[in-house]
Design an enzyme around this catalytic site. Structure first.
Site, PDB file in Angstrom:
ATOM      1  N   LYS A  14     -13.241 -16.183  -9.477  1.00  0.00           N
ATOM      2  CA  LYS A  14     -12.676 -14.999 -10.152  1.00  0.00           C
ATOM      3  C   LYS A  14     -12.282 -15.326 -11.592  1.00  0.00           C
ATOM      4  O   LYS A  14     -12.619 -14.589 -12.516  1.00  0.00           O
ATOM      5  CB  LYS A  14     -11.456 -14.470  -9.379  1.00  0.00           C
ATOM      6  CG  LYS A  14     -11.750 -14.105  -7.925  1.00  0.00           C
ATOM      7  CD  LYS A  14     -10.542 -13.508  -7.231  1.00  0.00           C
ATOM      8  CE  LYS A  14      -9.364 -14.447  -7.066  1.00  0.00           C
ATOM      9  NZ  LYS A  14      -9.601 -15.588  -6.162  1.00  0.00           N
ATOM     10  N   ARG A  89      -3.454  -8.033  -3.683  1.00  0.00           N
ATOM     11  CA  ARG A  89      -3.680  -9.004  -2.612  1.00  0.00           C
ATOM     12  C   ARG A  89      -3.149  -8.531  -1.275  1.00  0.00           C
ATOM     13  O   ARG A  89      -3.260  -9.262  -0.293  1.00  0.00           O
ATOM     14  CB  ARG A  89      -2.963 -10.309  -2.974  1.00  0.00           C
ATOM     15  CG  ARG A  89      -3.900 -11.394  -3.523  1.00  0.00           C
ATOM     16  CD  ARG A  89      -3.029 -12.561  -3.894  1.00  0.00           C
ATOM     17  NE  ARG A  89      -3.688 -13.814  -3.776  1.00  0.00           N
ATOM     18  CZ  ARG A  89      -4.197 -14.483  -4.813  1.00  0.00           C
ATOM     19  NH1 ARG A  89      -4.159 -13.966  -6.022  1.00  0.00           N
ATOM     20  NH2 ARG A  89      -4.740 -15.662  -4.628  1.00  0.00           N
ATOM     21  N   ARG A 128     -11.325 -29.319  -8.491  1.00  0.00           N
ATOM     22  CA  ARG A 128     -10.517 -28.865  -9.627  1.00  0.00           C
ATOM     23  C   ARG A 128      -9.160 -29.557  -9.624  1.00  0.00           C
ATOM     24  O   ARG A 128      -8.606 -29.874 -10.674  1.00  0.00           O
ATOM     25  CB  ARG A 128     -10.344 -27.340  -9.582  1.00  0.00           C
ATOM     26  CG  ARG A 128      -9.604 -26.827 -10.801  1.00  0.00           C
ATOM     27  CD  ARG A 128      -9.509 -25.328 -10.848  1.00  0.00           C
ATOM     28  NE  ARG A 128      -8.730 -24.820  -9.737  1.00  0.00           N
ATOM     29  CZ  ARG A 128      -8.540 -23.534  -9.504  1.00  0.00           C
ATOM     30  NH1 ARG A 128      -9.085 -22.627 -10.284  1.00  0.00           N
ATOM     31  NH2 ARG A 128      -7.820 -23.134  -8.469  1.00  0.00           N
ATOM     32  N   ARG A 134      -2.884 -28.216 -11.175  1.00  0.00           N
ATOM     33  CA  ARG A 134      -2.344 -27.166 -10.282  1.00  0.00           C
ATOM     34  C   ARG A 134      -1.941 -27.804  -8.967  1.00  0.00           C
ATOM     35  O   ARG A 134      -2.778 -28.333  -8.246  1.00  0.00           O
ATOM     36  CB  ARG A 134      -3.408 -26.081 -10.042  1.00  0.00           C
ATOM     37  CG  ARG A 134      -3.273 -24.926 -11.006  1.00  0.00           C
ATOM     38  CD  ARG A 134      -4.298 -23.855 -10.740  1.00  0.00           C
ATOM     39  NE  ARG A 134      -4.114 -23.150  -9.475  1.00  0.00           N
ATOM     40  CZ  ARG A 134      -4.709 -22.008  -9.178  1.00  0.00           C
ATOM     41  NH1 ARG A 134      -5.501 -21.441 -10.065  1.00  0.00           N
ATOM     42  NH2 ARG A 134      -4.505 -21.437  -8.015  1.00  0.00           N
ATOM     43  N   ARG A 146      -4.024 -21.207   1.779  1.00  0.00           N
ATOM     44  CA  ARG A 146      -4.319 -20.109   0.838  1.00  0.00           C
ATOM     45  C   ARG A 146      -5.476 -19.265   1.370  1.00  0.00           C
ATOM     46  O   ARG A 146      -5.452 -18.031   1.298  1.00  0.00           O
ATOM     47  CB  ARG A 146      -4.687 -20.675  -0.543  1.00  0.00           C
ATOM     48  CG  ARG A 146      -3.476 -21.190  -1.300  1.00  0.00           C
ATOM     49  CD  ARG A 146      -3.869 -22.165  -2.406  1.00  0.00           C
ATOM     50  NE  ARG A 146      -4.697 -21.591  -3.434  1.00  0.00           N
ATOM     51  CZ  ARG A 146      -5.374 -22.322  -4.342  1.00  0.00           C
ATOM     52  NH1 ARG A 146      -5.297 -23.649  -4.317  1.00  0.00           N
ATOM     53  NH2 ARG A 146      -6.088 -21.728  -5.261  1.00  0.00           N
TER      54      ARG A 146
HETATM   55  P1  AP5 Z   1     -12.072 -20.201 -10.275  1.00  0.00           P
HETATM   56  O1  AP5 Z   1     -12.886 -19.402 -11.217  1.00  0.00           O
HETATM   57  O2  AP5 Z   1     -10.760 -20.714 -10.764  1.00  0.00           O
HETATM   58  O3  AP5 Z   1     -11.866 -19.396  -8.910  1.00  0.00           O
HETATM   59  P2  AP5 Z   1     -10.732 -18.380  -8.532  1.00  0.00           P
HETATM   60  O4  AP5 Z   1     -11.327 -17.440  -7.545  1.00  0.00           O
HETATM   61  O5  AP5 Z   1     -10.115 -17.787  -9.761  1.00  0.00           O
HETATM   62  O6  AP5 Z   1      -9.762 -19.406  -7.815  1.00  0.00           O
HETATM   63  P3  AP5 Z   1      -8.201 -19.593  -7.928  1.00  0.00           P
HETATM   64  O7  AP5 Z   1      -7.855 -20.868  -7.233  1.00  0.00           O
HETATM   65  O8  AP5 Z   1      -7.704 -19.470  -9.310  1.00  0.00           O
HETATM   66  O9  AP5 Z   1      -7.801 -18.398  -7.046  1.00  0.00           O
HETATM   67  P4  AP5 Z   1      -6.524 -18.079  -6.306  1.00  0.00           P
HETATM   68  O10 AP5 Z   1      -6.791 -16.708  -5.870  1.00  0.00           O
HETATM   69  O11 AP5 Z   1      -6.092 -19.034  -5.254  1.00  0.00           O
HETATM   70  O12 AP5 Z   1      -5.443 -18.341  -7.428  1.00  0.00           O
HETATM   71  P5  AP5 Z   1      -4.413 -17.415  -8.146  1.00  0.00           P
HETATM   72  O13 AP5 Z   1      -4.094 -18.056  -9.418  1.00  0.00           O
HETATM   73  O14 AP5 Z   1      -4.844 -15.992  -8.137  1.00  0.00           O
HETATM   74  O15 AP5 Z   1     -12.987 -21.383  -9.743  1.00  0.00           O
HETATM   75  C1  AP5 Z   1     -12.475 -22.382  -8.889  1.00  0.00           C
HETATM   76  C2  AP5 Z   1     -13.218 -23.696  -9.192  1.00  0.00           C
HETATM   77  O16 AP5 Z   1     -14.614 -23.523  -8.887  1.00  0.00           O
HETATM   78  C3  AP5 Z   1     -13.163 -24.108 -10.669  1.00  0.00           C
HETATM   79  O17 AP5 Z   1     -13.053 -25.487 -10.749  1.00  0.00           O
HETATM   80  C4  AP5 Z   1     -14.500 -23.622 -11.234  1.00  0.00           C
HETATM   81  O18 AP5 Z   1     -14.934 -24.379 -12.317  1.00  0.00           O
HETATM   82  C5  AP5 Z   1     -15.416 -23.765 -10.031  1.00  0.00           C
HETATM   83  N1  AP5 Z   1     -16.501 -22.791 -10.025  1.00  0.00           N
HETATM   84  C6  AP5 Z   1     -16.438 -21.489 -10.425  1.00  0.00           C
HETATM   85  N2  AP5 Z   1     -17.649 -20.894 -10.273  1.00  0.00           N
HETATM   86  C7  AP5 Z   1     -18.477 -21.841  -9.737  1.00  0.00           C
HETATM   87  C8  AP5 Z   1     -19.837 -21.826  -9.345  1.00  0.00           C
HETATM   88  N3  AP5 Z   1     -20.606 -20.731  -9.442  1.00  0.00           N
HETATM   89  N4  AP5 Z   1     -20.362 -22.957  -8.818  1.00  0.00           N
HETATM   90  C9  AP5 Z   1     -19.594 -24.091  -8.674  1.00  0.00           C
HETATM   91  N5  AP5 Z   1     -18.283 -24.166  -9.057  1.00  0.00           N
HETATM   92  C10 AP5 Z   1     -17.732 -23.050  -9.580  1.00  0.00           C
HETATM   93  O19 AP5 Z   1      -3.148 -17.489  -7.144  1.00  0.00           O
HETATM   94  C11 AP5 Z   1      -2.412 -18.671  -6.956  1.00  0.00           C
HETATM   95  C12 AP5 Z   1      -1.185 -18.362  -6.126  1.00  0.00           C
HETATM   96  O20 AP5 Z   1      -0.347 -17.428  -6.838  1.00  0.00           O
HETATM   97  C13 AP5 Z   1      -1.449 -17.679  -4.779  1.00  0.00           C
HETATM   98  O21 AP5 Z   1      -1.729 -18.624  -3.761  1.00  0.00           O
HETATM   99  C14 AP5 Z   1      -0.125 -16.949  -4.546  1.00  0.00           C
HETATM  100  O22 AP5 Z   1       0.873 -17.820  -4.103  1.00  0.00           O
HETATM  101  C15 AP5 Z   1       0.263 -16.502  -5.949  1.00  0.00           C
HETATM  102  N6  AP5 Z   1      -0.252 -15.156  -6.274  1.00  0.00           N
HETATM  103  C16 AP5 Z   1      -1.153 -14.843  -7.252  1.00  0.00           C
HETATM  104  N7  AP5 Z   1      -1.407 -13.532  -7.271  1.00  0.00           N
HETATM  105  C17 AP5 Z   1      -0.659 -12.994  -6.277  1.00  0.00           C
HETATM  106  C18 AP5 Z   1      -0.511 -11.674  -5.783  1.00  0.00           C
HETATM  107  N8  AP5 Z   1      -1.194 -10.643  -6.299  1.00  0.00           N
HETATM  108  N9  AP5 Z   1       0.339 -11.473  -4.747  1.00  0.00           N
HETATM  109  C19 AP5 Z   1       1.038 -12.498  -4.205  1.00  0.00           C
HETATM  110  N10 AP5 Z   1       0.940 -13.778  -4.621  1.00  0.00           N
HETATM  111  C20 AP5 Z   1       0.085 -14.025  -5.653  1.00  0.00           C
END
Ligand code: AP5
Length: 192
Positions: A14, A89, A128, A134, A146
């Site tokens: 994402k 979410r 990552r 992180r 997660r």
């Molecule tokens: P990346 O692009 O970072 O993937 P992502 O889907 O954004 O993953 P995140 O870990 O950031 O998602 P998340 O939903 O857990 O985190 P968030 O910050 O929202 O890619 C991941 C890796 O893969 C990278 O190294 C990238 O380079 C690699 N990659 C990308 N594309 C690729 C490809 N095609 N091929 C190979 N490799 C690739 O949330 C974190 C925490 O915050 C949650 O757990 C929760 O506690 C809290 N939180 C956030 N939002 C909310 C909400 N709305 N409600 C409640 N809690 C929340």
């Protein structure tokens, strides 16, 4: 306004795809994960409380993230549209977002859902974690927690928007460029 939800489990790409999409479509990127990590970095009360929850792989309470999104929408009155990343979410967050957008005479135009196999998600996030700093990426148990939260609480968000025919599934495995082309293709079909 043209508003997109980029949807998918942790590690589905994402954040990576958001960077490219906001540049192409001139949208404002709203990532609740990034907003929460800014609070953690600034050591605010909200950030300190959120970190404890995030480090376990659990979701931060709805009212906290909805409040952050409400402020972000208010602070960007001239945006051409928003790209929501990691939000909504839960069902409650989806309803809150729909209501916030309705107040602006707007709506979600498309939900792009990235599909990636679970083992690839774990591998991407552990990789990552070697460099990202992180804390929720360093431990496989937390990564799997997660993903479990996603299945338990977040997958219903897709069901919510399927009722309005707004969800498009896109293969999230392949090169970053291939996935970007597939996402752009779906957006272009729906642009006014
Ligand atoms: P990346 O692009 O970072 O993937 P992502 O889907 O954004 O993953 P995140 O870990 O950031 O998602 P998340 O939903 O857990 O985190 P968030 O910050 O929202 O890619 C991941 C890796 O893969 C990278 O190294 C990238 O380079 C690699 N990659 C990308 N594309 C690729 C490809 N095609 N091929 C190979 N490799 C690739 O949330 C974190 C925490 O915050 C949650 O757990 C929760 O506690 C809290 N939180 C956030 N939002 C909310 C909400 N709305 N409600 C409640 N809690 C929340």
């Amino acid at each position: 306004m043209f508003n997109i939800i980029l949807f998918g489990p942790p590690g589905s790409g994402k954040g990576t795809q958001s960077e490219k999409l906001i540049a192409k479509y001139q949208l404002k990127h709203l990532s609740t994960g990034d907003l929460l990590r800014s609070e953690i970095a600034a050591k605010t009360v909200l950030g300190i409380e959120a970190k404890t929850i995030m480090d376990k792989g659990h979701l931060v309470p709805d009212e906290v993230v909805v409040g952050m999104i409400r402020s972000a929408l208010e602070n960007n009155p001239t945006a051409k549209g928003f790209l929501f990343d990691g939000f909504p979410r839960t069902e409650a967050q989806s309803v809150a977002l729909d209501n916030l957008l309705k107040e602006k005479n707007s709506e979600i135009n498309i939900v792009l859902a990235l599909d990636v196999d679970e083992e690839e998600l774990v591998e991407r996030l552990l990789n990552r974690g070697l460099t990202s700093g992180r804390s929720d990426d360093t431990n496989e148990e937390v990564i799997r927690a997660r993903i479990a939260e996603y299945h338990k609480k977040t997958s219903v968000v897709a069901d919510h928007y399927k009722k309005f025919n707004k969800v498009v599934n896109v293969k999230g495995q392949g090169t970053v460029e291939e996935i970007f082309i597939a996402l752009s293709f779906e957006i272009d079909k729906r642009l006014p």
